[in-house]
Design a protein around this motif. Sequence first.
Motif, PDB file in Angstrom:
ATOM      1  N   THR B 128       9.210   3.476  -7.080  1.00 31.23           N
ATOM      2  CA  THR B 128       8.447   4.269  -6.127  1.00 31.23           C
ATOM      3  C   THR B 128       7.630   3.340  -5.238  1.00 31.23           C
ATOM      4  O   THR B 128       7.555   3.523  -4.033  1.00 31.23           O
ATOM      5  CB  THR B 128       7.507   5.228  -6.865  1.00 31.23           C
ATOM      6  N   GLY B 129       7.025   2.347  -5.842  1.00 32.34           N
ATOM      7  CA  GLY B 129       6.214   1.390  -5.081  1.00 32.34           C
ATOM      8  C   GLY B 129       4.735   1.724  -5.167  1.00 32.34           C
ATOM      9  O   GLY B 129       4.363   2.879  -5.325  1.00 32.34           O
ATOM     10  N   ASP B 130       3.913   0.694  -5.063  1.00 30.02           N
ATOM     11  CA  ASP B 130       2.461   0.913  -5.062  1.00 30.02           C
ATOM     12  C   ASP B 130       2.062   1.618  -3.778  1.00 30.02           C
ATOM     13  O   ASP B 130       2.761   1.536  -2.780  1.00 30.02           O
ATOM     14  CB  ASP B 130       1.733  -0.440  -5.124  1.00 30.02           C
ATOM     15  N   GLY B 131       0.918   2.263  -3.818  1.00 29.32           N
ATOM     16  CA  GLY B 131       0.414   2.890  -2.591  1.00 29.32           C
ATOM     17  C   GLY B 131       0.001   1.837  -1.577  1.00 29.32           C
ATOM     18  O   GLY B 131      -0.325   0.711  -1.956  1.00 29.32           O
ATOM     19  N   VAL B 132      -0.015   2.186  -0.294  1.00 26.24           N
ATOM     20  CA  VAL B 132      -0.371   1.198   0.733  1.00 26.24           C
ATOM     21  C   VAL B 132      -1.799   0.686   0.573  1.00 26.24           C
ATOM     22  O   VAL B 132      -2.127  -0.398   1.036  1.00 26.24           O
ATOM     23  CB  VAL B 132      -0.205   1.756   2.163  1.00 26.24           C
ATOM     24  N   GLN B 133      -2.651   1.465  -0.105  1.00 23.77           N
ATOM     25  CA  GLN B 133      -4.055   1.061  -0.242  1.00 23.77           C
ATOM     26  C   GLN B 133      -4.186  -0.204  -1.071  1.00 23.77           C
ATOM     27  O   GLN B 133      -5.176  -0.907  -0.983  1.00 23.77           O
ATOM     28  CB  GLN B 133      -4.874   2.209  -0.842  1.00 23.77           C
ATOM     29  N   ALA B 134      -3.168  -0.527  -1.858  1.00 28.32           N
ATOM     30  CA  ALA B 134      -3.257  -1.678  -2.750  1.00 28.32           C
ATOM     31  C   ALA B 134      -3.018  -2.993  -2.021  1.00 28.32           C
ATOM     32  O   ALA B 134      -3.332  -4.047  -2.547  1.00 28.32           O
ATOM     33  CB  ALA B 134      -2.243  -1.525  -3.884  1.00 28.32           C
ATOM     34  N   GLY B 135      -2.476  -2.928  -0.829  1.00 35.28           N
ATOM     35  CA  GLY B 135      -2.041  -4.157  -0.189  1.00 35.28           C
ATOM     36  C   GLY B 135      -2.969  -4.679   0.879  1.00 35.28           C
ATOM     37  O   GLY B 135      -4.126  -4.267   0.990  1.00 35.28           O
ATOM     38  N   PRO B 257      -2.633  -1.812 -10.024  1.00 31.97           N
ATOM     39  CA  PRO B 257      -2.392  -0.477 -10.566  1.00 31.97           C
ATOM     40  C   PRO B 257      -1.435  -0.516 -11.758  1.00 31.97           C
ATOM     41  O   PRO B 257      -0.426  -1.210 -11.728  1.00 31.97           O
ATOM     42  CB  PRO B 257      -1.730   0.273  -9.397  1.00 31.97           C
TER      43      PRO B 257
END
Lengths: 196, 366
Positions: B128-135, B257
């Motif tokens: 699914t991938g991490d949310g954009v907030q993590a990057g 996460p």
Amino acid sequence: MADQPTKTTQASLNKKAATKTAYKPSGVSPTGRKARSFAIRLWSVRHSRLLEWFYAHFADLFLLLHPMWNAIGYQRAEAPVKFVEKHVKGFLFDCRMCGHCVLSSTGMSCPMNCPKQLRNGPCGGVRANGKCEVEPDMPCVWVQAWSGAGQMRGRDNILAVQTPVDQSLRETSSWLRVTASAAARREAEATPGAPQ
Amino acid sequence: MSQADTNPHDPGGLLEPLPGHSSRGRLERILRRGEFAVTAELNPPDSANPHDVYERAAIFDGWVDGINAVDASGANAHMSSVGICALLTRMGYAPIMQISCRDKNRIAIQGDVLGASAMGVQNILCLTGDGVQAGDQPGAKPVFDLDCMSLLETIRIMRDNSKFLSGRKLTSPPNVFLGAAINPFAPPHDFRPYRLAKKIAAGAQFVQSQYCYDVPMFRDYMSRVRDMGLHKDCFILCGVGPLASARTARWMRSNVPGVHIPDEVIKRLEGAEDQKKEGKQICIDIINEVKEIEGVAGIHVMAYRQEEYVAEIVHESGVLKGRRPWRKEPNPADELVAARMEEILEEPRQIPHELAGAATDSEAAG
């Protein structure tokens, strides 16, 4: 957990670099938040059994009204039904009008409220306290879904693999769509051998 | 070196397809043969230099069965997984291409799957991938058109039914070994085995887990997985990795996460004189514990920025039992490239300015 000062990350640097003005948006989130508090959404999950029962009868009622919808014309009925659906489901579930409602398979917790819009279960980022990875104050939609599904009669529905959302159905009434397709199925059963 | 992993007719050629195998890759063969597999994660470079990828891959030579090419991990922009896979397959490595749903919609993803398979990628891992907030670019638009489950199903349909999601026919399907990720360490814990069952139903043939630092929790998860019989339908690779220091461990558990690190691990790190060495030792100890758990088919070593330790970790834990996994995997394009090289070398070289000179000479003479 975060008892120690942590190293600066790129995200925190970006945050610091943002210009400071009097207006601070309350909930900045990539998906846009529907609500600031989750009390009603959580109530719906706690009463998932009741809502499931209600929904089943409601669907039957809508199907009974199929001749009426047909007479009015599904096209013409769409606007008022959509209005009601949007506000009722918006109030109860923070509905996002994806037009592809799967509440009965997700323990009455709307999966479109997940910032990743997952429709098949929780991601691996759920925090130890059951909150969302992206929005630390929001209870994970799927942790809620799992607890809601546990109380429901159709508790195994959550185990079915959901197809991807058809984005072209966004902002349309899923109540009417489900009713129309149920009516079509019923007619097909009533006249076996008829071309579908 | 196992003879089973060479083509009997042509040692340099592609592996022959085996019955019941969905890919021609080495990772699938090793897992289906019942050997303990080792995969590792390549730290994607922030550069346009192919040698950065080759250098980083060379560290794993002879130690791993598959190299994960990550797709913008942690929502940070890096060289794309498609690009890394193109480079790795050129050099004969066996990459596991990761696809995350955060950045691409279903149209782009299906195109990438076909392209990857054409390049010789045999394994695809659906995330699914991490949310954009993590990057590093939290203002990006998150796509999440598919989720990992529907992504698995999409690629399975492409492979098994030779069709796009729309039903349009493929003339030759992407024969890939499909993987997914699991995180047994995040709530809701009693849902997690069911989620694995769902992933298997959607098409997962192997899974790699999140970092495992809590072995009792993993053991508990595995016992429930065994009760459901899932370990027979899917190869489970346990994710492990060395922690550089107690500080990093703390940072990871509050910022990355889905990473769960128990206090005991951090205490053990803090108590050590050389924290880096202790971190490596903890990793080896965890491998030795998890490899004994029934149903664990291999390990996935994620040594972020400590890739040089992968060889030591694999060697000291003895999981390979003397097996040397990596051999250059032939690429379907190799023959074409060789033919083209011959063509280039054999044909007389035509130098444009000499030709131009010859033309003016003949004009002057005429």
